[in-house]
Design a protein around this motif. Sequence first.
Motif, short mmCIF file in Angstrom:
data_model
loop_
_atom_site.label_atom_id
_atom_site.label_comp_id
_atom_site.label_asym_id
_atom_site.label_seq_id
_atom_site.Cartn_x
_atom_site.Cartn_y
_atom_site.Cartn_z
N UNK A 32 32.68 8.03 -24.16
CA UNK A 32 33.34 6.74 -24.25
C UNK A 32 33.59 6.41 -25.72
N UNK A 33 34.66 5.69 -25.96
CA UNK A 33 35.03 5.38 -27.33
C UNK A 33 35.58 3.96 -27.37
N UNK A 34 35.24 3.10 -28.27
CA UNK A 34 34.55 3.41 -29.51
C UNK A 34 33.04 3.39 -29.40
N UNK A 35 32.48 2.78 -28.35
CA UNK A 35 31.03 2.69 -28.23
C UNK A 35 30.55 3.71 -27.20
N UNK A 36 29.86 4.77 -27.65
CA UNK A 36 29.41 5.80 -26.70
C UNK A 36 28.25 5.36 -25.81
N UNK A 37 27.70 4.19 -26.04
CA UNK A 37 26.62 3.70 -25.18
C UNK A 37 25.24 4.13 -25.63
N UNK A 38 25.16 5.17 -26.42
CA UNK A 38 23.89 5.62 -26.99
C UNK A 38 24.20 6.28 -28.33
N UNK A 39 23.44 5.93 -29.33
CA UNK A 39 23.66 6.50 -30.66
C UNK A 39 22.83 7.76 -30.83
N UNK A 40 23.16 8.57 -31.82
CA UNK A 40 22.32 9.74 -32.08
C UNK A 40 20.86 9.34 -32.34
N UNK A 41 20.64 8.27 -33.08
CA UNK A 41 19.27 7.84 -33.39
C UNK A 41 18.50 7.51 -32.10
N UNK A 42 19.18 6.82 -31.16
CA UNK A 42 18.52 6.50 -29.89
C UNK A 42 18.21 7.77 -29.11
N UNK A 43 19.14 8.70 -29.11
CA UNK A 43 18.94 9.95 -28.38
C UNK A 43 17.79 10.75 -28.98
N UNK A 58 32.44 8.09 -36.06
CA UNK A 58 31.37 7.66 -36.94
C UNK A 58 30.17 8.59 -36.86
N UNK A 59 29.95 9.18 -35.69
CA UNK A 59 28.78 10.01 -35.47
C UNK A 59 29.11 11.49 -35.64
N UNK A 60 28.06 12.30 -35.76
CA UNK A 60 28.28 13.74 -35.89
C UNK A 60 28.93 14.32 -34.63
N UNK A 61 29.55 15.46 -34.78
CA UNK A 61 30.19 16.18 -33.68
C UNK A 61 31.16 15.32 -32.89
N UNK A 62 32.26 14.92 -33.53
CA UNK A 62 33.24 14.07 -32.84
C UNK A 62 34.08 14.87 -31.84
#
Length: 168
Positions: A32-43, A58-62
């Motif tokens: 989902x874009x722009x908000x994937x629902x979970x950030x890398x930090x949360x994961x 904004x996050x790695x591996x777009x």
Amino acid sequence: NLGVKESLTADLNFTERLVRGLAKNAIFLPMTNPDPGITPAQLYAVRPDVYYGSGNQVFENPFNNFTAFGYIGLAALLARTSHINGPMTVAAARGIHAVAKMGPATSDKSNHSYGKFWLVPRPDDTRLIAHEAGAAARAALYSGISGLLSTEADEQIKAVIEQMIADA
């Protein structure tokens, strides 16, 4: 143990349970874009071994269609073809992989090398012009769908790509 979820919700408890149940070194791609629902930090707080990629730049591996489709479209224009074929998409995928293995472009502020945090180059990486669009245009030429009939067609494509890179 692979779980599939159509979309992530605001319920991070559900997402956490889903992530905990994935196989070791799983690939997690909330698209989902722009908000994937979970950030890398949360994961990574739940599962540091999991690979993350999303449609958000904004996050790695777009992982998104712009990295592929924009340059495949450019390849079609370069090769003067009216359609995209299998060899073009395979060449484009190989070009994306080649650029990813080179690591971030010098203009990219990332300090990652090819691996968990750098699987896909950013769509604005100008190296994709030569490695993805160029490869896909040559694939169109070699597979017989190019509108370029000249024996120098490969050189024509290369010259246009070099000029585009110089202008970027």
